[in-house]
Design a protein around this motif. Sequence first.
Motif, mmCIF file in Angstrom:
data_model
loop_
_atom_site.group_PDB
_atom_site.id
_atom_site.type_symbol
_atom_site.label_atom_id
_atom_site.label_comp_id
_atom_site.label_asym_id
_atom_site.label_seq_id
_atom_site.Cartn_x
_atom_site.Cartn_y
_atom_site.Cartn_z
ATOM 1 N N GLY A 548 34.156 46.309 29.272
ATOM 2 C CA GLY A 548 33.774 47.383 30.173
ATOM 3 C C GLY A 548 32.785 46.863 31.189
ATOM 4 N N ASP A 549 32.447 47.695 32.155
ATOM 5 C CA ASP A 549 31.508 47.305 33.200
ATOM 6 C C ASP A 549 30.129 47.016 32.607
ATOM 7 N N VAL A 550 29.415 46.107 33.264
ATOM 8 C CA VAL A 550 28.045 45.776 32.889
ATOM 9 C C VAL A 550 27.145 46.054 34.088
ATOM 10 N N TYR A 551 26.092 46.834 33.850
ATOM 11 C CA TYR A 551 25.223 47.303 34.930
ATOM 12 C C TYR A 551 23.784 46.979 34.561
ATOM 13 N N VAL A 552 23.142 46.107 35.339
ATOM 14 C CA VAL A 552 21.783 45.658 35.046
ATOM 15 C C VAL A 552 20.851 46.227 36.109
ATOM 16 N N SER A 553 20.131 47.274 35.743
ATOM 17 C CA SER A 553 19.201 47.905 36.678
ATOM 18 C C SER A 553 17.766 47.491 36.426
ATOM 19 N N GLY A 554 17.510 46.849 35.306
ATOM 20 C CA GLY A 554 16.184 46.375 34.954
ATOM 21 C C GLY A 554 16.287 45.423 33.786
ATOM 22 N N GLY A 555 15.216 44.707 33.495
ATOM 23 C CA GLY A 555 15.246 43.772 32.386
ATOM 24 C C GLY A 555 16.000 42.504 32.720
ATOM 25 N N THR A 556 16.349 41.761 31.673
ATOM 26 C CA THR A 556 16.999 40.464 31.843
ATOM 27 C C THR A 556 18.251 40.387 30.987
ATOM 28 N N LEU A 557 19.354 40.042 31.605
ATOM 29 C CA LEU A 557 20.588 39.753 30.876
ATOM 30 C C LEU A 557 20.682 38.245 30.716
ATOM 31 N N ILE A 558 20.865 37.793 29.471
ATOM 32 C CA ILE A 558 20.952 36.359 29.185
ATOM 33 C C ILE A 558 22.347 36.015 28.709
ATOM 34 N N SER A 559 22.935 35.002 29.335
ATOM 35 C CA SER A 559 24.218 34.454 28.878
ATOM 36 C C SER A 559 23.917 33.171 28.126
ATOM 37 N N ASN A 560 24.170 33.186 26.812
ATOM 38 C CA ASN A 560 23.783 32.059 25.964
ATOM 39 C C ASN A 560 24.922 31.675 25.027
ATOM 40 N N ALA A 561 26.138 31.866 25.484
ATOM 41 C CA ALA A 561 27.305 31.661 24.626
ATOM 42 C C ALA A 561 27.793 30.218 24.674
ATOM 43 N N ALA A 562 28.666 29.900 23.725
ATOM 44 C CA ALA A 562 29.271 28.568 23.682
ATOM 45 C C ALA A 562 30.432 28.447 24.655
ATOM 46 N N ALA A 563 30.711 29.507 25.379
ATOM 47 C CA ALA A 563 31.748 29.517 26.414
ATOM 48 C C ALA A 563 31.265 30.468 27.505
ATOM 49 N N ALA A 564 32.032 30.598 28.559
ATOM 50 C CA ALA A 564 31.661 31.540 29.605
ATOM 51 C C ALA A 564 31.690 32.959 29.044
ATOM 52 N N VAL A 565 30.657 33.731 29.352
ATOM 53 C CA VAL A 565 30.629 35.128 28.943
ATOM 54 C C VAL A 565 31.545 35.914 29.872
ATOM 55 N N THR A 566 32.494 36.622 29.273
ATOM 56 C CA THR A 566 33.490 37.340 30.059
ATOM 57 C C THR A 566 33.133 38.810 30.162
ATOM 58 N N ILE A 567 33.128 39.302 31.382
ATOM 59 C CA ILE A 567 32.941 40.727 31.634
ATOM 60 C C ILE A 567 34.285 41.291 32.065
ATOM 61 N N VAL A 568 34.818 42.162 31.241
ATOM 62 C CA VAL A 568 36.131 42.752 31.531
ATOM 63 C C VAL A 568 35.888 44.008 32.365
ATOM 64 N N GLY A 569 35.703 43.786 33.646
ATOM 65 C CA GLY A 569 35.370 44.889 34.534
ATOM 66 C C GLY A 569 34.395 44.416 35.590
ATOM 67 N N LYS A 570 33.527 45.321 36.042
ATOM 68 C CA LYS A 570 32.569 45.008 37.102
ATOM 69 C C LYS A 570 31.232 44.562 36.519
ATOM 70 N N TYR A 571 30.551 43.697 37.278
ATOM 71 C CA TYR A 571 29.168 43.338 36.970
ATOM 72 C C TYR A 571 28.312 43.704 38.161
ATOM 73 N N THR A 572 27.244 44.464 37.906
ATOM 74 C CA THR A 572 26.349 44.900 38.973
ATOM 75 C C THR A 572 24.920 44.588 38.580
ATOM 76 N N LEU A 574 20.852 44.918 40.081
ATOM 77 C CA LEU A 574 19.989 45.518 41.084
ATOM 78 C C LEU A 574 18.690 44.738 41.237
ATOM 79 N N SER A 575 17.993 45.021 42.309
ATOM 80 C CA SER A 575 16.693 44.425 42.564
ATOM 81 C C SER A 575 15.735 44.777 41.431
ATOM 82 N N GLY A 576 14.905 43.817 41.057
ATOM 83 C CA GLY A 576 13.948 44.044 39.983
ATOM 84 C C GLY A 576 14.453 43.625 38.622
ATOM 85 N N SER A 577 15.703 43.259 38.527
ATOM 86 C CA SER A 577 16.282 42.777 37.272
ATOM 87 C C SER A 577 16.532 41.282 37.384
ATOM 88 N N SER A 578 16.982 40.691 36.304
ATOM 89 C CA SER A 578 17.246 39.251 36.354
ATOM 90 C C SER A 578 18.419 38.878 35.469
#
Length: 657
Positions: A548-572, A574-578
């Motif tokens: 599903g879609d992933v929406y980051v409006s604040g905080g930190t999303l970390i990709s730490n997988a042994a392969a590429a992290v797949t987002i099945v949908g949209k990734y958004t 916003l300012s102030g997030s990381s």
Amino acid sequence: MQDRFTTRQLPPVSLTSLVLAISTALALAGCGGGTNQAEVPLTVPAAPLDQGFVDTAPVAASVPAFVDNVASNQRGDARYATLSTNAGVRVLAGFKDIWQPLTEIVDAGVTAPAVGSFPAVVPSVWTGLPNDGTAGGTILNTSVHNANIQYVVAATLARTPAQETAAYLDDRRGKGYSVTDGMGPLTSAWRTVAQQTTSITAIAADATSVLYNDSGNNTGVGGSANATFGNVVDFVNLMSTNGSTEPAKRFYKYARPYRWSNSVVVVPALVPAKSATPATDGGFTSGHAAEATRDTVAMAYAVPERFQEILTRGLELGENRILAGMHSPLDVISGRIQGQAVVASNLFDSANAAKKGAAVAQAHSALIAQTGTSADTFNAFAHSASLDNDRFADYATNKANYLRRMTYGFAPIGATTAPAVVPKGAEVLLETRLPYLSDAQRRVVLKTTAIASGYPVMDDAEGWGRLNLFAAADGYGTFTGNVVVLMDASQGGFSAADSWRNDISGTGKLIKQGSGVLKLTGNNSWTGGTELTAGVLQADAASALGKGDVYVSGGTLISNAAAAVTIVGKYTQLSGSSLELNVGSAQQGRLTATGLVTIAGGALHIKFQSGYKPAAGDTLTIITAASFKGKFTSVVVDGFTATPVYTDTGMQVRLGI
């Protein structure tokens, strides 16, 4: 008359030079100072659709709650002599699909005077010997009964010397002492501060030794005599209140496996321990298995850092009763069921609220002091040993063994798709393991991680038999509706950082809030999307973020997988997030989206996994997408300067010195 316009002659330009100039301009536009998307106003997608409801796990209607009636688990009292009046008997009522006892009364070797309208209890004529010419009951499901006894025959015939020793030790010495090795690196510290000891460390040379002659101290020293750990010892003992298995034994009147079959090989050193009064020595339910469950569930509550490992040890002790030849799988399964219900009842009792809080606090202060750790390092130390020093160090092995011991390979005898129900009060079992969830959320966790229906004995009306506490410690199994996770890092422990290792399915939406860190490691497939508003959400598997879609409006999303992290949908974003990517030499830590990626500012931080060190001048493909719009406010790469290169389908970073 002179012309108004004059033509200025330019030097000739080759086609090759023109193409090169255009290409350079486009490349520059894609660098940090600009983007080929700069001319187009950025449209930011909306967050994933709110589900509009929150999942619940209501208590089964019209079922007497075990936690409200645990005190009825008595023998020798006419008021509690039947299945309908005794909670300890009723919770195991599924056994009546397999076996019909001679009488449906707690009456094997029991006498009790009449009380009001409750008639006197007269001792049953059951002999405890199924092959004496009087069956003493009726086998209702021959295939399950035969499989139950044959399992013991096969297990005892194939028993190794190491298993024989383990079965002997778990039979004779105090169960409270035995199970503490499930604490791994904390075992020595626990036994020291609890003042636990045992006098039984090997199989006795004297084959005529008495069964229960451990001169050590089973659970330790409690009360004011142990200022360091007395609250914890008292708490573990308190959790066994009303936990006797004798009422069930005296009601169901089902013989031990070696009395059903001469092919069962009892551990030779335990042969003298066979009871000479089989009429009061039924096999169902196993007292050892129930006590081990009670002790380990209590210990897991007090020290949730070893929650799954200590629970695994409890079920291992139950299996050792089978390997000893003393109990059957159904005896042991029922011990787990009843033991869990008893501990939940005592935790649920408001009179014990202060005692359980004091025990948790003292367990941590004492063990931290004994191990020389701190509140921040205690959890890591609790898992610091290898298999050489901690038999329960391997998570995958623990998980497989726990699940196997829940059913012992029995085939379902009923529908396997019945919705799970959660007993009243069962949520307290997860209070310390999932402290950042509400009671209602913990109930949903128990519901979504419960084992399938249909297995023998396990389909009690309240739902105790299907509870999978090992899986529940790994968070939700299914997302339905809005799942809001609010973690406060200032509370420490699991509120500061936790990992959910289940494969999460469902149509719901995850909303991560608060300052804590939540790590997702499963092969997840929920479809309602993910919204991160604060703290850290870490993807430790390629499909950690579901479908599903992933929406980051604040905080930190970390990709730490042994392969590429797949987002099945949209990734958004916003300012102030990381966004933090822990990149490896192949696709590790990168981000791939099947839909639109929209970056409306925010930070990008690129780190490198251990053993991977790119060189200056390398260009790394960091994000790929069906379509890419926008750019980050800042891009930082550990050890290098960074020049971002944005394209219509992703982002690269050119490394510099």
